[in-house]
Design a protein around this motif. Sequence first.
Motif, PDB file in Angstrom:
ATOM      1  N   ASN A 144     -53.457 -11.639   9.247  1.00 14.00           N
ATOM      2  CA  ASN A 144     -54.087 -12.808   9.448  1.00 14.00           C
ATOM      3  C   ASN A 144     -53.487 -14.074   9.436  1.00 14.00           C
ATOM      4  O   ASN A 144     -54.196 -15.223   9.077  1.00 14.00           O
ATOM      5  CB  ASN A 144     -55.301 -12.469   8.540  1.00 14.00           C
ATOM      6  CG  ASN A 144     -56.308 -11.369   8.628  1.00 14.00           C
ATOM      7  OD1 ASN A 144     -56.788 -11.035   9.567  1.00 14.00           O
ATOM      8  ND2 ASN A 144     -56.598 -10.621   7.491  1.00 14.00           N
ATOM      9  N   HIS A 180     -62.866 -10.912  15.216  1.00 20.68           N
ATOM     10  CA  HIS A 180     -64.096 -11.123  14.446  1.00 20.68           C
ATOM     11  C   HIS A 180     -65.232 -10.121  14.772  1.00 20.68           C
ATOM     12  O   HIS A 180     -65.965 -10.105  14.258  1.00 20.68           O
ATOM     13  CB  HIS A 180     -64.525 -12.523  14.342  1.00 20.68           C
ATOM     14  CG  HIS A 180     -63.770 -13.760  14.015  1.00 20.68           C
ATOM     15  ND1 HIS A 180     -63.775 -13.663  12.677  1.00 20.68           N
ATOM     16  CD2 HIS A 180     -62.831 -14.529  14.575  1.00 20.68           C
ATOM     17  CE1 HIS A 180     -62.825 -14.912  12.295  1.00 20.68           C
ATOM     18  NE2 HIS A 180     -62.413 -15.428  13.576  1.00 20.68           N
ATOM     19  N   GLU A 190     -68.353 -10.209  12.283  1.00 22.15           N
ATOM     20  CA  GLU A 190     -68.143 -10.367  11.083  1.00 22.15           C
ATOM     21  C   GLU A 190     -68.905 -11.633  10.489  1.00 22.15           C
ATOM     22  O   GLU A 190     -69.252 -12.533  11.167  1.00 22.15           O
ATOM     23  CB  GLU A 190     -66.563 -10.530  10.709  1.00 22.15           C
ATOM     24  CG  GLU A 190     -65.614  -9.624  10.917  1.00 22.15           C
ATOM     25  CD  GLU A 190     -64.304  -9.714  10.711  1.00 22.15           C
ATOM     26  OE1 GLU A 190     -63.808 -10.858  10.680  1.00 22.15           O
ATOM     27  OE2 GLU A 190     -63.455  -8.795  10.733  1.00 22.15           O
ATOM     28  N   THR A 193     -68.619 -15.472  11.453  1.00 24.67           N
ATOM     29  CA  THR A 193     -68.278 -15.701  12.850  1.00 24.67           C
ATOM     30  C   THR A 193     -69.152 -16.709  13.747  1.00 24.67           C
ATOM     31  O   THR A 193     -70.365 -16.530  13.539  1.00 24.67           O
ATOM     32  CB  THR A 193     -68.301 -14.264  13.596  1.00 24.67           C
ATOM     33  OG1 THR A 193     -67.295 -13.592  12.984  1.00 24.67           O
ATOM     34  CG2 THR A 193     -67.749 -14.621  15.102  1.00 24.67           C
ATOM     35  N   ASP A 197     -66.434 -18.926  18.326  1.00 25.26           N
ATOM     36  CA  ASP A 197     -65.467 -17.654  17.993  1.00 25.26           C
ATOM     37  C   ASP A 197     -65.701 -16.963  19.323  1.00 25.26           C
ATOM     38  O   ASP A 197     -64.898 -16.230  19.895  1.00 25.26           O
ATOM     39  CB  ASP A 197     -65.593 -16.907  16.821  1.00 25.26           C
ATOM     40  CG  ASP A 197     -65.218 -17.646  15.646  1.00 25.26           C
ATOM     41  OD1 ASP A 197     -64.169 -18.331  15.882  1.00 25.26           O
ATOM     42  OD2 ASP A 197     -65.844 -17.694  14.601  1.00 25.26           O
TER      43      ASP A 197
END
Length: 262
Positions: A144, A180, A190, A193, A197
Amino acid sequence: MFYGKLIAGLLGLVLGGPIGLVLGVALGHLFDRGLSTTLQFGSPEQIARIKQNFFDTTFLLQGFLAKADGRISEEEIAHTEQVIQQMGLNAQQRRQAIELFRRGAAPDFQPEPVVAQFLELCRAQRQLQSTLLLFLVSLALADNKLDAAEREALGRIARLMGIGQAQLDQLLRMAQAQAHFHGHSGGTAEPGTSLDDAYAALGVDRDIGDKELKRAYRKLMSENHPDKLIARGVPDDMVKLATEKSQEIQSAYEMIRKHRGA
């Protein structure tokens, strides 16, 4: 192969006499050579060589990327193990993948000859190069974050493939956004989000028209279609990873469609 020389030579003779014959044969030779190369690329033997080289190159460069910042993180090890599990490798293939990863992580490893051999085999198959780079981007983002050393290592590989920094940055943005939607479907994602995104996952701007949006979505889905990837030389086991990518893209697209009331 001689059909090109025969046909072009006869046409040249009719249209231009003896000089036309010579020119026609020369042009026909170039056609025959190009056709022969195309057929050779698509032969079962050549496809098998490409698949093995794709496998080797992927794990060698994954090791190189994982060690780029000086250490291999637990997240990167876990991600590589996850890739191996998703591919369903047998015990021998697993040992081979791990050994390639270790070779790529060695201090004296240089990616240039590895990428050069890959390019020699895949030739003009640009989508095959992009697929490999996407796999590598996925590893780089496994923890990440993307530090300067990893970004430079990715840029080095991309430059060797003739892929510019702008295109690499776009791939990184898309991969980060697509993550995501990993493991989700039906337009879900997720927590946290955003719609931004979803647009980033498709590589488009928010003000894109509905038709252009659908075109971009279909293009991404086509690029990750299992049959097309296998035909290009992506190993069958690695196609499973592309299938997951397709699900992420579809979820992002569905989120946008729901927002637009489609």
